[in-house]
Design a protein around this motif. Sequence first.
Motif, mmCIF file in Angstrom:
data_model
loop_
_atom_site.group_PDB
_atom_site.id
_atom_site.type_symbol
_atom_site.label_atom_id
_atom_site.label_comp_id
_atom_site.label_asym_id
_atom_site.label_seq_id
_atom_site.Cartn_x
_atom_site.Cartn_y
_atom_site.Cartn_z
ATOM 1 N N UNK A 168 0.815 -1.226 0.000
ATOM 2 C CA UNK A 168 0.000 0.000 0.000
ATOM 3 C C UNK A 168 0.845 1.271 0.000
ATOM 4 N N UNK A 169 2.166 1.091 0.048
ATOM 5 C CA UNK A 169 3.107 2.214 0.026
ATOM 6 C C UNK A 169 2.802 3.245 1.111
ATOM 7 N N UNK A 170 2.618 2.740 2.338
ATOM 8 C CA UNK A 170 2.314 3.603 3.474
ATOM 9 C C UNK A 170 2.731 2.901 4.765
ATOM 10 N N UNK A 171 3.112 3.692 5.752
ATOM 11 C CA UNK A 171 3.378 3.137 7.076
ATOM 12 C C UNK A 171 2.105 3.028 7.909
ATOM 13 N N UNK A 172 1.017 3.630 7.436
ATOM 14 C CA UNK A 172 -0.261 3.619 8.146
ATOM 15 C C UNK A 172 -1.061 2.389 7.717
ATOM 16 N N UNK A 173 -0.879 1.302 8.468
ATOM 17 C CA UNK A 173 -1.510 0.032 8.104
ATOM 18 C C UNK A 173 -2.152 -0.581 9.340
ATOM 19 N N UNK A 174 -3.340 -1.145 9.150
ATOM 20 C CA UNK A 174 -4.003 -1.918 10.203
ATOM 21 C C UNK A 174 -4.500 -3.216 9.594
ATOM 22 N N UNK A 175 -4.215 -4.313 10.278
ATOM 23 C CA UNK A 175 -4.662 -5.629 9.834
ATOM 24 C C UNK A 175 -5.478 -6.235 10.965
ATOM 25 N N UNK A 176 -6.706 -6.633 10.646
ATOM 26 C CA UNK A 176 -7.634 -7.207 11.622
ATOM 27 C C UNK A 176 -8.099 -8.551 11.072
ATOM 28 N N UNK A 177 -7.825 -9.610 11.799
ATOM 29 C CA UNK A 177 -8.222 -10.949 11.348
ATOM 30 C C UNK A 177 -9.066 -11.582 12.452
ATOM 31 N N UNK A 178 -10.257 -12.012 12.091
ATOM 32 C CA UNK A 178 -11.146 -12.743 13.001
ATOM 33 C C UNK A 178 -11.311 -14.126 12.399
ATOM 34 N N UNK A 179 -10.686 -15.114 13.021
ATOM 35 C CA UNK A 179 -10.641 -16.457 12.441
ATOM 36 C C UNK A 179 -11.323 -17.482 13.348
ATOM 37 N N UNK A 180 -12.004 -18.414 12.726
ATOM 38 C CA UNK A 180 -12.673 -19.498 13.437
ATOM 39 C C UNK A 180 -11.710 -20.670 13.547
ATOM 40 N N UNK A 181 -11.646 -21.242 14.710
ATOM 41 C CA UNK A 181 -10.794 -22.405 14.944
ATOM 42 C C UNK A 181 -11.523 -23.674 14.520
ATOM 43 N N UNK A 228 -19.578 -23.269 18.637
ATOM 44 C CA UNK A 228 -19.480 -22.677 17.301
ATOM 45 C C UNK A 228 -18.924 -21.258 17.341
ATOM 46 N N UNK A 229 -18.788 -20.680 18.519
ATOM 47 C CA UNK A 229 -18.279 -19.326 18.632
ATOM 48 C C UNK A 229 -16.788 -19.262 18.916
ATOM 49 N N UNK A 230 -16.106 -20.395 18.817
ATOM 50 C CA UNK A 230 -14.677 -20.424 19.122
ATOM 51 C C UNK A 230 -13.898 -19.734 18.005
ATOM 52 N N UNK A 231 -13.399 -18.548 18.303
ATOM 53 C CA UNK A 231 -12.623 -17.819 17.312
ATOM 54 C C UNK A 231 -11.548 -17.012 18.020
ATOM 55 N N UNK A 232 -10.657 -16.467 17.240
ATOM 56 C CA UNK A 232 -9.619 -15.603 17.791
ATOM 57 C C UNK A 232 -9.473 -14.373 16.906
ATOM 58 N N UNK A 233 -9.131 -13.275 17.514
ATOM 59 C CA UNK A 233 -8.925 -12.031 16.778
ATOM 60 C C UNK A 233 -7.457 -11.639 16.896
ATOM 61 N N UNK A 234 -6.870 -11.287 15.763
ATOM 62 C CA UNK A 234 -5.499 -10.802 15.729
ATOM 63 C C UNK A 234 -5.517 -9.392 15.151
ATOM 64 N N UNK A 235 -4.813 -8.488 15.795
ATOM 65 C CA UNK A 235 -4.754 -7.109 15.344
ATOM 66 C C UNK A 235 -3.293 -6.668 15.300
ATOM 67 N N UNK A 236 -2.907 -6.093 14.176
ATOM 68 C CA UNK A 236 -1.575 -5.497 14.044
ATOM 69 C C UNK A 236 -1.753 -4.096 13.474
ATOM 70 N N UNK A 237 -1.072 -3.127 14.076
ATOM 71 C CA UNK A 237 -1.213 -1.740 13.629
ATOM 72 C C UNK A 237 0.157 -1.082 13.524
ATOM 73 N N UNK A 238 0.226 -0.097 12.639
ATOM 74 C CA UNK A 238 1.430 0.721 12.529
ATOM 75 C C UNK A 238 1.028 2.120 12.099
ATOM 76 N N UNK A 239 1.964 3.044 12.212
ATOM 77 C CA UNK A 239 1.696 4.421 11.804
ATOM 78 C C UNK A 239 0.568 5.040 12.610
#
Length: 65
Positions: free
Chosen positions: A8-21, A32-43
């Motif tokens: 994206x040619x930017x330091x301002x990035x956010x990644x949000x992943x909500x995944x089911x196990x 059925x609600x077993x999931x995990x959320x991963x968040x990574x942010x910069x800028x």
Amino acid sequence: MEAMKVIVESDDVAVYIDAVHTCLSTRGITDTGASTVTLATSGKFHDDPSVRREFLAIANRTGKK
């Protein structure tokens, strides 16, 4: 995260992943609600709380189906 910054040619990035196990459901666990959320942010998403809140509000609203 670094790859996203390059793409994206930017330091301002956010990644949000909500995944089911699926490993839990394949082992017979019926939660059925077993999931995990991963968040990574910069800028701005990391440094500015109001920008992070806005992003998370959108991610939480659009991720629930």
